[in-house]
Write an enzyme that holds these catalytic residues in place. Sequence first.
Site, mmCIF file in Angstrom:
data_model
loop_
_atom_site.group_PDB
_atom_site.id
_atom_site.type_symbol
_atom_site.label_atom_id
_atom_site.label_comp_id
_atom_site.label_asym_id
_atom_site.label_seq_id
_atom_site.Cartn_x
_atom_site.Cartn_y
_atom_site.Cartn_z
ATOM 1 N N PHE A 178 43.133 -36.701 31.086
ATOM 2 C CA PHE A 178 43.630 -35.450 30.937
ATOM 3 C C PHE A 178 42.641 -34.489 32.091
ATOM 4 C CE2 PHE A 178 40.057 -36.377 27.767
ATOM 5 C CZ PHE A 178 39.120 -35.546 28.038
ATOM 6 N N ASN A 194 41.536 -25.198 24.162
ATOM 7 C CA ASN A 194 40.940 -25.006 22.879
ATOM 8 C C ASN A 194 40.031 -24.155 22.483
ATOM 9 O OD1 ASN A 194 39.132 -26.388 24.286
ATOM 10 N ND2 ASN A 194 38.878 -27.962 22.967
ATOM 11 N N THR A 238 37.997 -30.909 18.471
ATOM 12 C CA THR A 238 38.528 -30.697 19.867
ATOM 13 C C THR A 238 40.214 -30.264 19.829
ATOM 14 O OG1 THR A 238 36.942 -32.167 20.723
ATOM 15 C CG2 THR A 238 38.736 -31.605 22.182
ATOM 16 N N LYS A 253 36.860 -19.681 26.604
ATOM 17 C CA LYS A 253 37.740 -20.343 27.736
ATOM 18 C C LYS A 253 38.758 -19.365 27.983
ATOM 19 C CE LYS A 253 36.535 -25.210 26.630
ATOM 20 N NZ LYS A 253 37.164 -26.508 26.422
ATOM 21 N N TYR A 281 32.326 -30.889 34.103
ATOM 22 C CA TYR A 281 32.856 -32.074 33.268
ATOM 23 C C TYR A 281 33.155 -33.321 33.940
ATOM 24 C CZ TYR A 281 34.780 -28.697 29.567
ATOM 25 O OH TYR A 281 35.063 -27.597 28.554
ATOM 26 N N GLU A 330 23.640 -28.121 30.841
ATOM 27 C CA GLU A 330 24.758 -26.994 30.741
ATOM 28 C C GLU A 330 24.352 -25.636 31.076
ATOM 29 O OE1 GLU A 330 27.412 -27.738 27.529
ATOM 30 O OE2 GLU A 330 27.909 -30.154 28.350
ATOM 31 N N HIS A 387 33.820 -23.832 24.265
ATOM 32 C CA HIS A 387 33.124 -24.988 24.317
ATOM 33 C C HIS A 387 31.733 -24.991 23.630
ATOM 34 C CE1 HIS A 387 30.955 -28.104 26.540
ATOM 35 N NE2 HIS A 387 29.980 -27.436 26.842
HETATM 36 N N1 UDP Z 1 40.218 -32.372 26.645
HETATM 37 C C1 UDP Z 1 41.759 -32.491 26.638
HETATM 38 N N2 UDP Z 1 42.326 -33.457 26.291
HETATM 39 C C2 UDP Z 1 41.821 -34.546 25.452
HETATM 40 C C3 UDP Z 1 40.368 -34.220 25.205
HETATM 41 C C4 UDP Z 1 39.617 -33.134 25.763
HETATM 42 O O1 UDP Z 1 42.317 -31.698 27.426
HETATM 43 O O2 UDP Z 1 42.646 -35.513 24.903
HETATM 44 C C5 UDP Z 1 39.626 -31.312 27.086
HETATM 45 C C6 UDP Z 1 39.434 -30.171 26.039
HETATM 46 O O3 UDP Z 1 39.380 -28.756 26.644
HETATM 47 C C7 UDP Z 1 37.894 -30.529 25.815
HETATM 48 C C8 UDP Z 1 37.231 -30.892 26.942
HETATM 49 O O4 UDP Z 1 38.272 -31.551 27.657
HETATM 50 O O5 UDP Z 1 37.251 -29.120 25.155
HETATM 51 C C9 UDP Z 1 36.032 -31.760 26.981
HETATM 52 O O6 UDP Z 1 36.463 -32.882 25.965
HETATM 53 P P1 UDP Z 1 35.507 -33.427 24.808
HETATM 54 O O7 UDP Z 1 35.954 -34.476 24.408
HETATM 55 O O8 UDP Z 1 33.995 -33.235 25.421
HETATM 56 O O9 UDP Z 1 35.809 -32.077 23.774
HETATM 57 P P2 UDP Z 1 34.645 -31.161 23.203
HETATM 58 O O10 UDP Z 1 33.255 -31.612 23.403
HETATM 59 O O11 UDP Z 1 34.667 -29.746 23.977
HETATM 60 O O12 UDP Z 1 35.143 -31.071 21.796
HETATM 61 MG MG MG Z 2 32.273 -32.487 25.045
#
Ligand code: UDP
Ligand code: MG
Length: 391
Positions: A158, A216, A192, A112, A150, A230, A219
């Site tokens: 968010f 974070n 996450t 990212k 997404y 994806e 991905h």
């Molecule tokens: N995200 C965020 N706030 C949250 C949860 C997720 O901004 O409370 C963002 C974060 O960058 C995350 C992405 O949205 O990586 C996708 O969320 P997901 O729950 O799928 O997490 P991941 O699979 O990336 O761990």
């Molecule tokens: Mg995810």
Amino acid sequence: MFPGYAQDYIEPSTAQDERYAFIAEWYDPQAALIRRYQFLFYPKDNSIEMFDIKNRRKFLARTKSDTVRLEDMFIGSKIHVYSRQLTFVDFGDKFTEGKVGMKNEKTLAIIKPEAIGKVGVFFNILNKNDIKPCKVKMLKLSRKKVAEFYEEHRSKPFFNTLLEYMSSGPVIAMELMGTGVISKWRNLLGPTDSQKARETDPNSIRARFGTDTTSNAAHGSDSEQSANRELDFFFPPSGSGGFDVTSHLTDCTCCIIKPHAVRNGIEGDIIEAIQNAGFQISAMEMFNVETANGEEFYEIYKGVVNEYPNMVTEICSGPCIALEITGKGGDTTAQFRELCGPSDPEIARHLRPKTLRAMFGKDKIQNAVHCTDLPEDGVLEAEYFFRILSN
Ligand code: UDP
Ligand code: MG
């Protein structure tokens, strides 16, 4: 089955007789058609053998090869045999599918925006964990593309922050391959929320390089189904996917991390050294260079340096990583040449031991990196990879 075509294979009693079978394709430019071969590999003596499927005859008698490796053979991989770039499109038998299939699991990783300055470290993490990057491309995501990617989070509170963040700068998309790579990569990422990750999983990628729940660092696909979707999103079977390119094509120079360096897993160290020296990497892509393109790229060396034919062979011998380097204005090409050092690593080790060739090169051909010679060619060489070869 036909005479000459190797029969379906029964698992041998000893590893000595092991044989792997793949279906490989080669685009024959003269006939303008795709030829299919049964491709056999014998680890015992590292030999290969090929049968032409349509014409039902032996195409290549069993021959030892110095360059071919079993780990480079998987669905979608490309290898060079006698100046032909073969693409493996399928397993040739159940034995091979059983043995190699497991290692063929694939997932999508994205580095990212805030973490692309650490891409060298990422390559090293992959290598250490036996994960192979098969496709790599730096690109820029528009808000629209992020929203599409997404999709599942569209109704989340968010979502808007996520759009803002993911479109704030270049990202690097990678197709990763390895046994159990989907869960393996998710485990390496950690939770996450980067702040939580620092408490529960301090060695994880998100703990080390992330900031908070949104920023974070990286991905990873969460299932086989997501991985397929994806990967198709970032690396569509045809076309470019319509992403914004990141190359500047001005005040830049071109660096190619050569196939031997990628094969030996030192691309991460090379990239780290480039970034630590204060250069920016403004475009990055993994390429499998075909012979005709290798010849064209190195054309100016033809008849000028004795190594020309071997240089072409090396650059076509496997995946290489092309970089557009910026960060020193109009002086970028000259300053980057300084970092690379003399083209012969032996000489480099004597005269300029801190240069890339001295540290990572083996010999004049396998000298770790190609860099642009003349300042006026920096843009041209970057264009060759990032405008002409890149789709
Ligand atoms: N995200 C965020 N706030 C949250 C949860 C997720 O901004 O409370 C963002 C974060 O960058 C995350 C992405 O949205 O990586 C996708 O969320 P997901 O729950 O799928 O997490 P991941 O699979 O990336 O761990
Ligand atoms: Mg995810």
